[in-house]
Design a protein around this motif. Structure first.
Motif, PDB file in Angstrom:
ATOM      1  N   ARG A 105     -42.826   5.316 -26.193  1.00 17.15           N
ATOM      2  CA  ARG A 105     -43.744   5.364 -25.052  1.00 17.15           C
ATOM      3  C   ARG A 105     -43.062   5.932 -23.824  1.00 17.15           C
ATOM      4  O   ARG A 105     -43.646   6.715 -23.077  1.00 17.15           O
ATOM      5  CB  ARG A 105     -44.294   3.966 -24.742  1.00 17.15           C
ATOM      6  CG  ARG A 105     -45.280   3.411 -25.727  1.00 17.15           C
ATOM      7  CD  ARG A 105     -46.543   4.239 -25.823  1.00 17.15           C
ATOM      8  NE  ARG A 105     -47.175   4.509 -24.555  1.00 17.15           N
ATOM      9  CZ  ARG A 105     -48.140   3.795 -24.006  1.00 17.15           C
ATOM     10  NH1 ARG A 105     -48.608   2.748 -24.627  1.00 17.15           N
ATOM     11  NH2 ARG A 105     -48.639   4.128 -22.839  1.00 17.15           N
ATOM     12  N   GLU A 109     -44.181   9.819 -22.218  1.00 15.47           N
ATOM     13  CA  GLU A 109     -44.702   9.875 -20.845  1.00 15.47           C
ATOM     14  C   GLU A 109     -44.233  11.115 -20.097  1.00 15.47           C
ATOM     15  O   GLU A 109     -44.866  11.534 -19.135  1.00 15.47           O
ATOM     16  CB  GLU A 109     -44.305   8.623 -20.054  1.00 15.47           C
ATOM     17  CG  GLU A 109     -45.119   7.397 -20.388  1.00 15.47           C
ATOM     18  CD  GLU A 109     -46.558   7.486 -19.894  1.00 15.47           C
ATOM     19  OE1 GLU A 109     -46.781   7.969 -18.765  1.00 15.47           O
ATOM     20  OE2 GLU A 109     -47.448   7.080 -20.645  1.00 15.47           O
ATOM     21  N   ARG A 112     -47.048  13.553 -20.741  1.00 13.64           N
ATOM     22  CA  ARG A 112     -48.414  13.087 -20.479  1.00 13.64           C
ATOM     23  C   ARG A 112     -48.741  13.168 -19.005  1.00 13.64           C
ATOM     24  O   ARG A 112     -47.869  13.078 -18.148  1.00 13.64           O
ATOM     25  CB  ARG A 112     -48.577  11.622 -20.919  1.00 13.64           C
ATOM     26  CG  ARG A 112     -48.978  11.512 -22.363  1.00 13.64           C
ATOM     27  CD  ARG A 112     -49.286  10.135 -22.801  1.00 13.64           C
ATOM     28  NE  ARG A 112     -50.341   9.504 -22.043  1.00 13.64           N
ATOM     29  CZ  ARG A 112     -50.653   8.233 -22.149  1.00 13.64           C
ATOM     30  NH1 ARG A 112     -49.985   7.471 -22.967  1.00 13.64           N
ATOM     31  NH2 ARG A 112     -51.605   7.717 -21.447  1.00 13.64           N
ATOM     32  N   PRO A 114     -49.980  11.408 -15.826  1.00 16.54           N
ATOM     33  CA  PRO A 114     -50.066  10.000 -15.418  1.00 16.54           C
ATOM     34  C   PRO A 114     -51.498   9.630 -15.016  1.00 16.54           C
ATOM     35  O   PRO A 114     -52.315  10.501 -14.702  1.00 16.54           O
ATOM     36  CB  PRO A 114     -49.115   9.908 -14.226  1.00 16.54           C
ATOM     37  CG  PRO A 114     -48.936  11.291 -13.744  1.00 16.54           C
ATOM     38  CD  PRO A 114     -49.183  12.214 -14.900  1.00 16.54           C
ATOM     39  N   THR A 127     -43.402   7.281 -14.200  1.00 15.65           N
ATOM     40  CA  THR A 127     -44.819   6.909 -14.277  1.00 15.65           C
ATOM     41  C   THR A 127     -44.929   5.413 -14.531  1.00 15.65           C
ATOM     42  O   THR A 127     -43.959   4.755 -14.926  1.00 15.65           O
ATOM     43  CB  THR A 127     -45.530   7.662 -15.415  1.00 15.65           C
ATOM     44  OG1 THR A 127     -45.000   7.221 -16.672  1.00 15.65           O
ATOM     45  CG2 THR A 127     -45.377   9.166 -15.285  1.00 15.65           C
ATOM     46  N   GLY A 129     -46.483   4.127 -16.976  1.00 12.61           N
ATOM     47  CA  GLY A 129     -46.237   3.953 -18.410  1.00 12.61           C
ATOM     48  C   GLY A 129     -44.761   3.794 -18.718  1.00 12.61           C
ATOM     49  O   GLY A 129     -44.373   2.978 -19.548  1.00 12.61           O
ATOM     50  N   GLN A 130     -43.923   4.577 -18.051  1.00 10.16           N
ATOM     51  CA  GLN A 130     -42.484   4.456 -18.264  1.00 10.16           C
ATOM     52  C   GLN A 130     -41.960   3.138 -17.705  1.00 10.16           C
ATOM     53  O   GLN A 130     -41.120   2.485 -18.332  1.00 10.16           O
ATOM     54  CB  GLN A 130     -41.750   5.634 -17.623  1.00 10.16           C
ATOM     55  CG  GLN A 130     -41.972   6.929 -18.373  1.00 10.16           C
ATOM     56  CD  GLN A 130     -41.418   8.119 -17.649  1.00 10.16           C
ATOM     57  OE1 GLN A 130     -41.595   8.252 -16.443  1.00 10.16           O
ATOM     58  NE2 GLN A 130     -40.761   9.009 -18.385  1.00 10.16           N
ATOM     59  N   SER A 133     -42.752   0.474 -20.051  1.00 11.71           N
ATOM     60  CA  SER A 133     -42.034   0.594 -21.317  1.00 11.71           C
ATOM     61  C   SER A 133     -40.618   0.036 -21.238  1.00 11.71           C
ATOM     62  O   SER A 133     -40.059  -0.374 -22.258  1.00 11.71           O
ATOM     63  CB  SER A 133     -41.977   2.056 -21.758  1.00 11.71           C
ATOM     64  OG  SER A 133     -43.264   2.542 -22.012  1.00 11.71           O
TER      65      SER A 133
END
Length: 159
Positions: A105, A109, A112, A114, A127, A129-130, A133
């Motif tokens: 993940r 990212e 991807r 954000p 991000t 997501g990071q 993660s």
């Protein structure tokens, strides 16, 4: 249920987690078909034009990257580890899954887009997501260390 049937919760979790990457793979394929969670623009030959809100420019098919890495690669790793004899200690598979999922993940990212409402954090470096993660990576590594130090063998019903 584990207590009633005298099953080890760690062993049951290890058994259950081995199949989870297959479900993740199918979910990411559905994201791709639905044109959700697309990646950043790309000039690579496998860029995909999603249309709609993604526009008419080729983008990274980040859903397929995740389907492959979270699904096929992580399943293969867990499957190969599950064939080892003697079986790895209780909790090892859970730790490997959480660590691997967090790493994948975090890496995906980078390609991807954000979330629009969040954008990039910390001056455009990371991000959400990071950021989310990172605990998975640390928890997964911690679970592996704990499992190997505790060295509790899988129960007899795992053969």
């Amino acid at each position: 249920v584990c207590r009633v049937y005298k099953l080890s919760a760690w062993t049951v979790a290890d058994l259950a987690i081995i199949g989870v990457p297959i479900a993740l793979c199918l979910g990411r394929c559905a994201n791709f078909v639905n044109g959700e969670l697309w990646g950043k623009p790309t000039d690579l030959p496998w860029g995909v034009v999603f249309g709609g809100a993604a526009g008419d420019i080729p983008r990274h098919p980040s859903q397929l990257y995740e389907a492959f890495l979270e699904g096929i690669v992580l399943f293969t790793i867990l499957y190969v580890l599950s064939r080892r004899r003697p079986p790895l200690p209780q909790g090892t598979f859970m730790g490997v899954f959480v660590l691997g999922y967090g790493i994948v993940r975090f890496l995906v990212e980078f390609v991807r887009v954000p979330d629009a409402q969040l954008g990039y954090l910390f001056g455009g470096v990371i991000t959400m997501g990071q950021l989310l993660s990172l605990p998975l990576i640390f928890i997964g590594a911690g679970l592996i260390v704990y499992a190997l130090r505790a060295n509790r063998s899988q129960r007899d019903y795992v053969k």
